[in-house]
Design a protein around this motif. Structure first.
Motif, PDB file in Angstrom:
ATOM      1  N   UNK A  40      18.695  -2.932  -3.177  1.00  0.00           N
ATOM      2  CA  UNK A  40      18.256  -2.035  -3.296  1.00  0.00           C
ATOM      3  C   UNK A  40      19.206  -0.612  -2.643  1.00  0.00           C
ATOM      4  N   UNK A  41      18.910   0.656  -2.739  1.00  0.00           N
ATOM      5  CA  UNK A  41      18.978   1.178  -1.732  1.00  0.00           C
ATOM      6  C   UNK A  41      17.837   2.155  -1.045  1.00  0.00           C
ATOM      7  N   UNK A  42      18.139   2.253  -0.200  1.00  0.00           N
ATOM      8  CA  UNK A  42      17.598   3.204   0.468  1.00  0.00           C
ATOM      9  C   UNK A  42      16.738   4.461   0.040  1.00  0.00           C
ATOM     10  N   UNK A  43      15.412   5.424   0.407  1.00  0.00           N
ATOM     11  CA  UNK A  43      15.529   6.303  -0.903  1.00  0.00           C
ATOM     12  C   UNK A  43      16.073   7.363   0.108  1.00  0.00           C
ATOM     13  N   UNK A  44      16.826   8.307  -0.624  1.00  0.00           N
ATOM     14  CA  UNK A  44      17.157   9.364  -0.158  1.00  0.00           C
ATOM     15  C   UNK A  44      15.455  10.351   0.720  1.00  0.00           C
ATOM     16  N   UNK A  45      15.459  11.059   1.406  1.00  0.00           N
ATOM     17  CA  UNK A  45      14.092  11.785   1.630  1.00  0.00           C
ATOM     18  C   UNK A  45      14.121  12.863   1.352  1.00  0.00           C
ATOM     19  N   UNK A  46      13.193  13.509   1.548  1.00  0.00           N
ATOM     20  CA  UNK A  46      12.461  15.216   1.040  1.00  0.00           C
ATOM     21  C   UNK A  46      13.936  16.039   1.943  1.00  0.00           C
ATOM     22  N   UNK A  47      14.566  16.745   1.146  1.00  0.00           N
ATOM     23  CA  UNK A  47      15.511  18.542   1.419  1.00  0.00           C
ATOM     24  C   UNK A  47      15.141  18.618   2.574  1.00  0.00           C
ATOM     25  N   UNK A  60      15.105   7.209   6.586  1.00  0.00           N
ATOM     26  CA  UNK A  60      15.978   6.586   5.219  1.00  0.00           C
ATOM     27  C   UNK A  60      15.061   4.580   5.022  1.00  0.00           C
ATOM     28  N   UNK A  61      15.119   3.547   6.032  1.00  0.00           N
ATOM     29  CA  UNK A  61      14.387   2.302   6.206  1.00  0.00           C
ATOM     30  C   UNK A  61      13.057   1.928   6.553  1.00  0.00           C
ATOM     31  N   UNK A  62      12.424   3.265   7.358  1.00  0.00           N
ATOM     32  CA  UNK A  62      11.073   3.442   7.063  1.00  0.00           C
ATOM     33  C   UNK A  62      10.877   3.503   6.254  1.00  0.00           C
ATOM     34  N   UNK A  63      11.110   4.312   5.219  1.00  0.00           N
ATOM     35  CA  UNK A  63      10.672   5.017   4.584  1.00  0.00           C
ATOM     36  C   UNK A  63      10.440   3.482   3.017  1.00  0.00           C
ATOM     37  N   UNK A  64      11.702   2.665   3.214  1.00  0.00           N
ATOM     38  CA  UNK A  64      12.412   1.789   2.462  1.00  0.00           C
ATOM     39  C   UNK A  64      11.051   1.264   2.237  1.00  0.00           C
ATOM     40  N   UNK A  65      10.892   0.862   3.692  1.00  0.00           N
ATOM     41  CA  UNK A  65      10.170  -0.703   4.188  1.00  0.00           C
ATOM     42  C   UNK A  65       8.435  -0.422   3.944  1.00  0.00           C
ATOM     43  N   UNK A  66       7.760   0.872   3.937  1.00  0.00           N
ATOM     44  CA  UNK A  66       6.829   2.263   3.245  1.00  0.00           C
ATOM     45  C   UNK A  66       6.662   1.543   2.122  1.00  0.00           C
ATOM     46  N   UNK A  67       7.763   2.077   0.781  1.00  0.00           N
ATOM     47  CA  UNK A  67       7.427   2.010   0.098  1.00  0.00           C
ATOM     48  C   UNK A  67       7.505   0.448  -0.777  1.00  0.00           C
ATOM     49  N   UNK A  68       7.816  -0.448   0.269  1.00  0.00           N
ATOM     50  CA  UNK A  68       7.556  -1.654  -0.564  1.00  0.00           C
ATOM     51  C   UNK A  68       6.754  -2.256   0.222  1.00  0.00           C
ATOM     52  N   UNK A  69       5.890  -2.018   0.636  1.00  0.00           N
ATOM     53  CA  UNK A  69       4.618  -2.338   1.541  1.00  0.00           C
ATOM     54  C   UNK A  69       5.151  -3.399   2.927  1.00  0.00           C
ATOM     55  N   UNK A  70       6.930  -3.257   2.922  1.00  0.00           N
ATOM     56  CA  UNK A  70       6.893  -3.813   4.449  1.00  0.00           C
ATOM     57  C   UNK A  70       6.913  -3.650   5.179  1.00  0.00           C
ATOM     58  N   UNK A  71       5.881  -2.622   5.293  1.00  0.00           N
ATOM     59  CA  UNK A  71       6.202  -2.180   7.096  1.00  0.00           C
ATOM     60  C   UNK A  71       6.674  -3.480   8.345  1.00  0.00           C
ATOM     61  N   UNK A  72       6.017  -4.235   7.777  1.00  0.00           N
ATOM     62  CA  UNK A  72       6.436  -5.248   9.391  1.00  0.00           C
ATOM     63  C   UNK A  72       7.447  -6.210   9.645  1.00  0.00           C
ATOM     64  N   UNK A  73       7.882  -6.058   8.358  1.00  0.00           N
ATOM     65  CA  UNK A  73       9.182  -6.788   8.233  1.00  0.00           C
ATOM     66  C   UNK A  73      10.071  -7.321   9.354  1.00  0.00           C
ATOM     67  N   UNK A  74      10.371  -7.709   9.958  1.00  0.00           N
ATOM     68  CA  UNK A  74      11.874  -7.921  10.406  1.00  0.00           C
ATOM     69  C   UNK A  74      12.691  -7.396   9.918  1.00  0.00           C
ATOM     70  N   UNK A  75      13.827  -6.219  10.728  1.00  0.00           N
ATOM     71  CA  UNK A  75      14.845  -5.169   9.525  1.00  0.00           C
ATOM     72  C   UNK A  75      15.530  -5.746  11.022  1.00  0.00           C
TER      73      UNK A  75
END
Length: 113
Positions: A40-47, A60-75
């Motif tokens: 996938x793509x990282x999300x666009x942040x609110x302008x 954007x990376x942190x928001x992707x992780x948050x939206x996918x319940x993966x905040x504790x994932x290694x990246x």
């Protein structure tokens, strides 16, 4: 070049390419062993709020992780502009002329093992 043999790795694109191309156009631009990992793509942040973030791609990376319940994932990010991330972020800096080369693969492998 063959991608690093980390078979569980998944790839999320944070490139400006996502602003130009639909998702299905992006994976074929990579080698087949990497393309199958692109999820996938990282999300666009609110302008309205992007000026609040010094490290936009990192957000954007942190928001992707948050939206996918993966905040504790290694990246780890692979970017030709490492200044998009704070100094302590896991980033493989690539040269925009050479792209992802053997040296980049070695650094990435060190992050992922």
């Amino acid at each position: 070049m063959s991608f690093v043999p980390i078979y569980h790795a998944r790839v999320v694109i944070s490139s400006s390419w996502r602003e130009i191309f639909p998702f299905e156009v992006i994976p074929p631009l990579f080698s087949p062993d990497l393309a199958i990992r692109i999820i996938g793509f990282t999300p666009f942040l609110n302008p309205k709020n992007i000026h609040q973030h010094k490290y936009l791609r990192h957000q954007e990376v942190l928001e992707y992780l948050r939206q996918n319940q993966a905040e504790n994932s290694r990246w780890v990010a692979i970017d030709d502009i490492p200044e998009h991330y704070p100094p302590d972020a896991p980033v493989v800096a690539i040269d925009d002329y050479n792209g992802f080369d053997q040296n980049s693969a070695k650094v990435l492998s060190e992050y992922l093992t």
